[in-house]
Design a protein around this motif. Structure first.
Motif, PDB file in Angstrom:
ATOM      1  N   LEU A 102      18.250  47.134  27.134  1.00 24.67           N
ATOM      2  CA  LEU A 102      19.354  48.063  26.904  1.00 24.67           C
ATOM      3  C   LEU A 102      19.889  47.901  25.480  1.00 24.67           C
ATOM      4  O   LEU A 102      19.825  46.814  24.905  1.00 24.67           O
ATOM      5  N   LEU A 103      20.400  48.991  24.939  1.00 26.74           N
ATOM      6  CA  LEU A 103      21.025  48.947  23.620  1.00 26.74           C
ATOM      7  C   LEU A 103      22.494  48.554  23.745  1.00 26.74           C
ATOM      8  O   LEU A 103      23.154  48.879  24.730  1.00 26.74           O
ATOM      9  N   LYS A 104      23.005  47.898  22.711  1.00 24.60           N
ATOM     10  CA  LYS A 104      24.387  47.430  22.760  1.00 24.60           C
ATOM     11  C   LYS A 104      25.388  48.577  22.749  1.00 24.60           C
ATOM     12  O   LYS A 104      26.540  48.392  23.163  1.00 24.60           O
ATOM     13  N   HIS A 105      24.969  49.757  22.284  1.00 27.71           N
ATOM     14  CA  HIS A 105      25.908  50.879  22.299  1.00 27.71           C
ATOM     15  C   HIS A 105      25.857  51.646  23.629  1.00 27.71           C
ATOM     16  O   HIS A 105      26.475  52.696  23.759  1.00 27.71           O
ATOM     17  N   THR A 106      25.123  51.112  24.616  1.00 27.24           N
ATOM     18  CA  THR A 106      25.078  51.727  25.940  1.00 27.24           C
ATOM     19  C   THR A 106      26.484  51.785  26.536  1.00 27.24           C
ATOM     20  O   THR A 106      27.291  50.863  26.345  1.00 27.24           O
ATOM     21  N   ARG A 107      26.788  52.858  27.247  1.00 19.38           N
ATOM     22  CA  ARG A 107      28.117  53.015  27.846  1.00 19.38           C
ATOM     23  C   ARG A 107      28.418  51.846  28.785  1.00 19.38           C
ATOM     24  O   ARG A 107      27.533  51.362  29.504  1.00 19.38           O
ATOM     25  N   PRO A 108      29.677  51.379  28.822  1.00 15.72           N
ATOM     26  CA  PRO A 108      30.030  50.229  29.673  1.00 15.72           C
ATOM     27  C   PRO A 108      29.622  50.406  31.133  1.00 15.72           C
ATOM     28  O   PRO A 108      29.095  49.479  31.747  1.00 15.72           O
ATOM     29  N   ALA A 120      19.269  43.113  41.613  1.00 16.03           N
ATOM     30  CA  ALA A 120      18.615  43.512  42.861  1.00 16.03           C
ATOM     31  C   ALA A 120      17.103  43.617  42.716  1.00 16.03           C
ATOM     32  O   ALA A 120      16.414  44.008  43.655  1.00 16.03           O
ATOM     33  N   GLY A 121      16.581  43.293  41.529  1.00 15.15           N
ATOM     34  CA  GLY A 121      15.147  43.337  41.312  1.00 15.15           C
ATOM     35  C   GLY A 121      14.613  44.656  40.819  1.00 15.15           C
ATOM     36  O   GLY A 121      13.400  44.871  40.769  1.00 15.15           O
ATOM     37  N   GLU A 122      15.509  45.575  40.425  1.00 13.02           N
ATOM     38  CA  GLU A 122      15.087  46.873  39.915  1.00 13.02           C
ATOM     39  C   GLU A 122      15.006  46.827  38.390  1.00 13.02           C
ATOM     40  O   GLU A 122      15.825  46.174  37.734  1.00 13.02           O
ATOM     41  N   PRO A 123      14.039  47.522  37.782  1.00 11.68           N
ATOM     42  CA  PRO A 123      13.948  47.532  36.316  1.00 11.68           C
ATOM     43  C   PRO A 123      15.043  48.396  35.701  1.00 11.68           C
ATOM     44  O   PRO A 123      15.500  49.362  36.325  1.00 11.68           O
ATOM     45  N   VAL A 124      15.462  48.053  34.505  1.00 13.12           N
ATOM     46  CA  VAL A 124      16.448  48.852  33.782  1.00 13.12           C
ATOM     47  C   VAL A 124      15.949  49.053  32.358  1.00 13.12           C
ATOM     48  O   VAL A 124      15.402  48.140  31.748  1.00 13.12           O
ATOM     49  N   MET A 125      16.149  50.252  31.838  1.00 11.10           N
ATOM     50  CA  MET A 125      15.618  50.556  30.509  1.00 11.10           C
ATOM     51  C   MET A 125      16.430  51.684  29.888  1.00 11.10           C
ATOM     52  O   MET A 125      16.668  52.714  30.520  1.00 11.10           O
ATOM     53  N   SER A 126      16.859  51.497  28.638  1.00 15.92           N
ATOM     54  CA  SER A 126      17.504  52.597  27.931  1.00 15.92           C
ATOM     55  C   SER A 126      16.480  53.695  27.703  1.00 15.92           C
ATOM     56  O   SER A 126      15.276  53.441  27.638  1.00 15.92           O
ATOM     57  N   SER A 127      16.940  54.931  27.584  1.00 15.74           N
ATOM     58  CA  SER A 127      16.020  56.049  27.391  1.00 15.74           C
ATOM     59  C   SER A 127      15.232  55.882  26.097  1.00 15.74           C
ATOM     60  O   SER A 127      14.047  56.213  26.025  1.00 15.74           O
ATOM     61  N   GLU A 128      15.883  55.334  25.042  1.00 19.61           N
ATOM     62  CA  GLU A 128      15.192  55.136  23.768  1.00 19.61           C
ATOM     63  C   GLU A 128      14.054  54.122  23.930  1.00 19.61           C
ATOM     64  O   GLU A 128      12.931  54.323  23.461  1.00 19.61           O
ATOM     65  N   ALA A 129      14.351  53.026  24.613  1.00 15.73           N
ATOM     66  CA  ALA A 129      13.332  51.989  24.797  1.00 15.73           C
ATOM     67  C   ALA A 129      12.217  52.478  25.702  1.00 15.73           C
ATOM     68  O   ALA A 129      11.036  52.191  25.466  1.00 15.73           O
ATOM     69  N   LEU A 130      12.555  53.236  26.746  1.00 18.08           N
ATOM     70  CA  LEU A 130      11.539  53.737  27.662  1.00 18.08           C
ATOM     71  C   LEU A 130      10.584  54.680  26.939  1.00 18.08           C
ATOM     72  O   LEU A 130       9.361  54.611  27.120  1.00 18.08           O
ATOM     73  N   GLY A 131      11.126  55.554  26.084  1.00 15.16           N
ATOM     74  CA  GLY A 131      10.276  56.473  25.341  1.00 15.16           C
ATOM     75  C   GLY A 131       9.314  55.728  24.433  1.00 15.16           C
ATOM     76  O   GLY A 131       8.134  56.072  24.335  1.00 15.16           O
ATOM     77  N   GLN A 132       9.804  54.690  23.760  1.00 17.25           N
ATOM     78  CA  GLN A 132       8.939  53.912  22.885  1.00 17.25           C
ATOM     79  C   GLN A 132       7.901  53.130  23.679  1.00 17.25           C
ATOM     80  O   GLN A 132       6.751  52.989  23.255  1.00 17.25           O
ATOM     81  N   LEU A 133       8.298  52.648  24.848  1.00 13.45           N
ATOM     82  CA  LEU A 133       7.364  51.900  25.677  1.00 13.45           C
ATOM     83  C   LEU A 133       6.212  52.779  26.147  1.00 13.45           C
ATOM     84  O   LEU A 133       5.041  52.412  26.044  1.00 13.45           O
ATOM     85  N   ILE A 134       6.537  53.948  26.665  1.00 11.87           N
ATOM     86  CA  ILE A 134       5.496  54.862  27.149  1.00 11.87           C
ATOM     87  C   ILE A 134       4.569  55.248  26.002  1.00 11.87           C
ATOM     88  O   ILE A 134       3.348  55.276  26.142  1.00 11.87           O
ATOM     89  N   GLY A 135       5.160  55.551  24.840  1.00 13.29           N
ATOM     90  CA  GLY A 135       4.337  55.918  23.697  1.00 13.29           C
ATOM     91  C   GLY A 135       3.425  54.786  23.268  1.00 13.29           C
ATOM     92  O   GLY A 135       2.253  54.999  22.945  1.00 13.29           O
TER      93      GLY A 135
END
Length: 223
Positions: A102-108, A120-135
């Protein structure tokens, strides 16, 4: 209560995170560290469920601290919280065993939700990081053996170690579905989904479901 350890070299960032998380009645910040080298001792002392970890720190950085922690039995989940979103950081963090990025500027409110999801064992990803990961996963050339990343053929061979239902669960995980969504789609209970995921992690020698998703994406159509 979800027990959280904060790791960031900036005391103001830690103070802001502590204040933010204090607004959630089900989250308890049990400790803080300013460097990755302090983390293992604090984990032994406080037994957190989750670590919010910065990447760049002056001593032991977050990537190395994550690798060390996730190599231990009963390791806490780790979410990287940073200002940097280069695909190199994202991939290295996930390969080290982080459950999200997650990015530090993510909403609280999003950070609070992410803490609950990761615990709970679920993945979390900022949209920016997810886009870069998929690419990065879909467009990079086939990795070499020295890179430590499985080739498409190696990933496909790994998936063939799974039973039919385990493969279905692995593919569903790669689509970002939660345990409840997988259970509904595959007509099984949530505990059964969790059991399948535990078996997948053990068979493939992986740390978390994000790494399952990376392996399935690397296998491509063979999955």
């Amino acid at each position: 209560m979800i027990r959280v350890l904060l790791v960031d070299d900036d005391a103001l960032v830690r103070a802001g995170l502590r204040l933010m998380l204090a607004s959630a009645s089900d989250i308890d910040v049990v400790g803080e560290a300013g460097d990755g080298g302090e983390v293992e001792a604090l984990v032994d002392r406080h037994r957190p469920d989750l670590v919010l970890m910065d990447i760049r720190m002056p001593g032991v950085d977050g990537l190395e601290a994550t690798r060390l922690l996730r190599g231990r039995p009963d390791a806490p989940e780790i979410v990287m919280l940073t200002t940097f979103t280069t695909d190199g950081y994202v991939l290295r963090a996930l390969r080290a065993g982080a459950a999200g990025f997650l990015l530090k500027h993510t909403r609280p409110e999003r950070i609070i939700d992410a803490v609950r999801q990761a615990a709970a064992g679920e993945p979390v990803m900022s949209s920016e990081a997810l886009g870069q990961l998929i690419g990065a996963v879909t467009s990079r050339p086939e990795p070499t053996a020295a890179s430590g990343t499985p080739s498409a053929a190696e990933a496909a061979r790994g998936l063939r170690l799974l039973g039919p239902r385990e493969r279905e669960v692995a593919v569903a995980v790669s689509h970002g579905r939660t345990n409840a969504e997988i259970a509904a789609a595959l007509y099984m209970s949530v505990p059964t989904v969790k059991s399948h995921i535990s078996h997948i992690l053990a068979k493939l020698d992986l740390n978390n479901r994000v790494q399952i998703a990376l392996l399935v994406h690397r296998a491509g159509p063979a999955a």
